[in-house]
Design a protein around this motif. Structure first.
Motif, PDB file in Angstrom:
ATOM      1  N   PHE A 113       0.910   4.080   6.827  1.00 27.94           N
ATOM      2  CA  PHE A 113       1.779   5.474   6.404  1.00 27.94           C
ATOM      3  C   PHE A 113       2.333   5.405   7.063  1.00 27.94           C
ATOM      4  O   PHE A 113       3.274   6.309   6.268  1.00 27.94           O
ATOM      5  N   TYR A 114       3.030   5.015   7.969  1.00 23.89           N
ATOM      6  CA  TYR A 114       4.568   5.039   7.939  1.00 23.89           C
ATOM      7  C   TYR A 114       6.386   4.500   6.874  1.00 23.89           C
ATOM      8  O   TYR A 114       6.474   5.457   6.611  1.00 23.89           O
ATOM      9  N   PHE A 115       5.195   3.871   6.624  1.00 25.65           N
ATOM     10  CA  PHE A 115       6.171   2.933   5.230  1.00 25.65           C
ATOM     11  C   PHE A 115       6.377   4.453   4.182  1.00 25.65           C
ATOM     12  O   PHE A 115       7.552   4.506   3.411  1.00 25.65           O
ATOM     13  N   ALA A 116       5.462   4.894   4.067  1.00 26.94           N
ATOM     14  CA  ALA A 116       4.521   6.361   2.964  1.00 26.94           C
ATOM     15  C   ALA A 116       5.559   7.039   3.233  1.00 26.94           C
ATOM     16  O   ALA A 116       6.647   8.048   2.853  1.00 26.94           O
ATOM     17  N   ALA A 117       5.057   7.699   4.463  1.00 25.44           N
ATOM     18  CA  ALA A 117       5.959   9.119   5.476  1.00 25.44           C
ATOM     19  C   ALA A 117       7.598   8.880   5.329  1.00 25.44           C
ATOM     20  O   ALA A 117       7.932   9.810   4.853  1.00 25.44           O
ATOM     21  N   ASP A 118       7.512   7.811   5.627  1.00 28.90           N
ATOM     22  CA  ASP A 118       9.324   7.871   5.778  1.00 28.90           C
ATOM     23  C   ASP A 118       9.872   7.073   5.126  1.00 28.90           C
ATOM     24  O   ASP A 118      10.976   6.522   5.375  1.00 28.90           O
ATOM     25  N   GLY A 119       9.991   7.215   3.982  1.00 28.21           N
ATOM     26  CA  GLY A 119       9.946   6.250   2.605  1.00 28.21           C
ATOM     27  C   GLY A 119      11.674   6.460   2.357  1.00 28.21           C
ATOM     28  O   GLY A 119      12.335   5.657   2.647  1.00 28.21           O
ATOM     29  N   PRO A 120      12.248   8.076   1.962  1.00 26.68           N
ATOM     30  CA  PRO A 120      13.442   7.996   2.529  1.00 26.68           C
ATOM     31  C   PRO A 120      13.844   7.598   3.456  1.00 26.68           C
ATOM     32  O   PRO A 120      15.608   6.908   3.316  1.00 26.68           O
ATOM     33  N   ARG A 121      13.654   7.888   5.217  1.00 30.42           N
ATOM     34  CA  ARG A 121      14.233   7.406   6.383  1.00 30.42           C
ATOM     35  C   ARG A 121      14.811   5.616   5.869  1.00 30.42           C
ATOM     36  O   ARG A 121      15.796   5.399   6.427  1.00 30.42           O
ATOM     37  N   LEU A 122      13.502   5.773   5.592  1.00 29.08           N
ATOM     38  CA  LEU A 122      14.027   3.722   5.484  1.00 29.08           C
ATOM     39  C   LEU A 122      14.640   3.389   4.065  1.00 29.08           C
ATOM     40  O   LEU A 122      15.746   2.005   4.491  1.00 29.08           O
ATOM     41  N   GLY A 163       4.441  14.019   5.688  1.00 32.62           N
ATOM     42  CA  GLY A 163       3.604  13.552   6.476  1.00 32.62           C
ATOM     43  C   GLY A 163       2.381  14.173   6.209  1.00 32.62           C
ATOM     44  O   GLY A 163       1.100  13.050   6.170  1.00 32.62           O
ATOM     45  N   LEU A 164       2.248  15.627   6.051  1.00 30.82           N
ATOM     46  CA  LEU A 164       0.803  15.904   5.860  1.00 30.82           C
ATOM     47  C   LEU A 164       0.485  15.279   4.099  1.00 30.82           C
ATOM     48  O   LEU A 164      -0.628  15.613   4.370  1.00 30.82           O
ATOM     49  N   GLY A 165       0.983  15.456   3.391  1.00 31.56           N
ATOM     50  CA  GLY A 165       0.798  14.960   1.945  1.00 31.56           C
ATOM     51  C   GLY A 165       0.442  13.561   2.214  1.00 31.56           C
ATOM     52  O   GLY A 165      -0.576  12.727   1.307  1.00 31.56           O
ATOM     53  N   THR A 166       1.286  12.539   3.041  1.00 31.53           N
ATOM     54  CA  THR A 166       0.367  11.203   3.101  1.00 31.53           C
ATOM     55  C   THR A 166      -0.920  11.210   4.431  1.00 31.53           C
ATOM     56  O   THR A 166      -1.246  10.556   3.663  1.00 31.53           O
ATOM     57  N   SER A 190       5.135  11.544  -3.513  1.00 28.98           N
ATOM     58  CA  SER A 190       6.470  11.784  -4.658  1.00 28.98           C
ATOM     59  C   SER A 190       5.913  13.773  -4.807  1.00 28.98           C
ATOM     60  O   SER A 190       6.517  14.702  -4.851  1.00 28.98           O
ATOM     61  N   TRP A 191       4.721  13.288  -5.298  1.00 28.84           N
ATOM     62  CA  TRP A 191       4.718  14.508  -5.958  1.00 28.84           C
ATOM     63  C   TRP A 191       4.406  15.378  -5.264  1.00 28.84           C
ATOM     64  O   TRP A 191       4.143  17.107  -5.369  1.00 28.84           O
ATOM     65  N   LEU A 208       0.770  -0.928  -0.183  1.00 28.55           N
ATOM     66  CA  LEU A 208       0.201  -0.038  -0.326  1.00 28.55           C
ATOM     67  C   LEU A 208       0.927   1.451  -0.185  1.00 28.55           C
ATOM     68  O   LEU A 208       0.822   1.892  -0.972  1.00 28.55           O
ATOM     69  N   ALA A 209       1.879   1.142   0.772  1.00 31.86           N
ATOM     70  CA  ALA A 209       2.989   2.370   0.702  1.00 31.86           C
ATOM     71  C   ALA A 209       3.660   2.760  -0.627  1.00 31.86           C
ATOM     72  O   ALA A 209       2.996   3.977  -1.435  1.00 31.86           O
ATOM     73  N   LEU A 210       4.034   1.098  -0.987  1.00 30.16           N
ATOM     74  CA  LEU A 210       4.294   1.158  -2.589  1.00 30.16           C
ATOM     75  C   LEU A 210       3.574   1.603  -3.609  1.00 30.16           C
ATOM     76  O   LEU A 210       3.579   2.856  -4.351  1.00 30.16           O
ATOM     77  N   ALA A 211       1.689   1.886  -3.345  1.00 28.47           N
ATOM     78  CA  ALA A 211       0.799   2.348  -4.440  1.00 28.47           C
ATOM     79  C   ALA A 211       0.751   3.844  -4.586  1.00 28.47           C
ATOM     80  O   ALA A 211       0.251   4.615  -5.308  1.00 28.47           O
TER      81      ALA A 211
END
Length: 430
Positions: free
Chosen positions: A200-209, A97-100, A87-88, A78-81
């Motif tokens: 939510f954490y995977f999408a919001a913190d994608g670069p950190r992950l 965080g707000l975008g997610t 990112s846009w 779901l985070a990949l989706a």
């Protein structure tokens, strides 16, 4: 007494063949120092027992955490989706965080609206069936009394049902099953909350992950991991977005049909058909078409037949025209591979595996395609499905075919025809 040597032991007499008898076993432990247990054996046994214990512990932990691992896998996909949308928004100076949060809010709002509309439709149909049930029962009783010459009454049937042991047992079983249903509902809500938080954490913190994963890898491996991550994001997002677009087209087409037939709840049924037919693989089309057919049958049985014909025709149009054009640049995999991946995903993870099988296989195919070396195909007509012009001539056949029984028979027949005398008598005269 036997003669002894000067050490006090009995002298050994030669045997009849002249060879002395074999010496006896050594007496005492001091004479066999090599019979001791090796020093490494106890440590090896302890190591084997420790490995067995660790394997049992790991197997038990994996069995207990299977549900959590499946939820994390769903959250990751779901985070990949939602990664392209996040990112846009991040590229336009919106915090991740707000975008997610905004993306998830839009998805939850759409899902809640759909569930509310579908629930209201089902509740309305159930209320209508309950209200019209006495009329249906009266019509059935009148038909039975007319054709079988009986004197049944609705009051007697209702009292018989209320006093029956079957109804009493059903009510008792339903009362005891309320707790089980409540526990299942609470468990499902907890799973949804777990999946939502992890995604939510995977999408919001994608670069950190990604930085955390790359920090434990050498630079060459980091480039491969980031490339695989990008492929997974593109394939998963493209799969879901293409499915969403096809669901929109399917819903609009079925909405037009249902409005023409004046079937009630046409908008909700159209949304149902669009979502279920696209996001439930293999059998989604049949599940999606069953509900509008049932509602249309309540209006007019012929309307159900028209809905069935339209569903079949539209499915063929979608399979051969719409889907290849929309998924050519997102998840371009062969239909047989897609079907096989869905079957394997269902066998491994159930419904979850069926949902994530196609994007997972598309990601793996794209990743392998980037590293598998390919060559130019020879310009041979057989590659394009055509036969060579000289395939019918025996001389143009391959060596394997010429050496076969059919090839030898053809050559023998050709020689015999060449040795036959011609009508002019030029061949065969002495």
């Amino acid at each position: 007494m036997a003669p002894t040597d000067e050490t006090g032991q009995a002298a050994q007499h030669p045997s009849a063949l002249g060879a002395p008898p074999p010496p006896g076993p050594p007496a005492g432990p001091a004479a066999s120092p090599g019979a001791r247990m090796p020093r490494w054996l106890p440590r090896a046994m302890l190591l084997a027992l420790a490995l067995i214990a660790l394997f049992q512990l790991g197997s038990w932990a994996f069995h207990e955490l299977t549900g959590l691992l499946i939820n994390i896998l769903i959250a990751f996909f779901l985070a990949l989706a939602v990664e392209p949308a996040v990112s846009w928004m991040a590229a336009r100076k919106v915090r991740r965080g707000l975008g997610t949060f905004l993306v998830f809010l839009a998805v939850l709002t759409a899902a809640a609206g759909f569930v509310t509309l579908l629930g209201s439709m089902l509740a309305g149909q159930i209320i209508k069936i309950v209200e019209d049930f006495p009329q249906y029962l009266d019509s059935v009783i009148n038909w039975v009394n007319t054709h079988f010459h009986t004197e049944l009454r609705r009051v007697d049937i209702q009292e018989g049902l209320l006093r029956s042991d079957w109804l009493r047992n059903y009510v008792q079983n339903s009362a005891t099953g309320v707790l089980d249903v409540s526990a299942q509902v609470l468990g499902g809500l907890f799973q949804l909350l777990t999946i939502g938080l992890f995604s939510f954490y995977f999408a919001a913190d994608g670069p950190r992950l990604r930085r955390a994963v790359c920090s434990v890898l050498p630079p060459a491996r980091q480039a491969e991991v980031l490339r695989a991550w990008e492929i997974a994001v593109n394939k998963t997002g493209g799969y879901l977005y293409s499915r969403g677009l096809m669901a929109l087209v399917s819903g609009m087409a079925h909405y037009v049909l249902l409005e023409m037939l004046e079937v009630p709840y046409a908008p909700v049924l159209a949304v149902w058909v669009g979502l279920v037919s696209q996001f439930i693989p293999t059998i989604g089309t049949y599940l999606a078409g069953a509900l509008p057919m049932l509602i249309a049958f309540a209006v007019d049985p012929w309307y159900a037949l028209w809905v069935l014909i339209f569903v079949v025709i539209y499915q063929q149009f979608e399979n051969y025209v719409l889907q290849p054009k929309l998924t050519a640049r997102t998840v371009d995999i062969h239909p047989a591979v897609a079907f096989g991946s869905v079957v394997m995903g269902t066998a491994l993870l159930g419904a979850v595996g069926a949902l994530i099988a196609i994007p997972a296989v598309a990601t793996l195919q794209a990743f392998l395609g980037a590293y598998v070396k390919r060559y130019d195909v020879t310009d041979d007509p057989r590659v394009h499905g055509h036969r060579r012009p000289g395939d019918g001539d025996p001389g143009d056949r391959s060596p394997g075919e010429r050496g076969s029984l059919v090839g030898r028979a053809r050559r023998l027949w050709t020689r015999r025809r060449g040795a036959t005398p011609s009508p002019s008598g030029d061949i065969g005269h002495s």
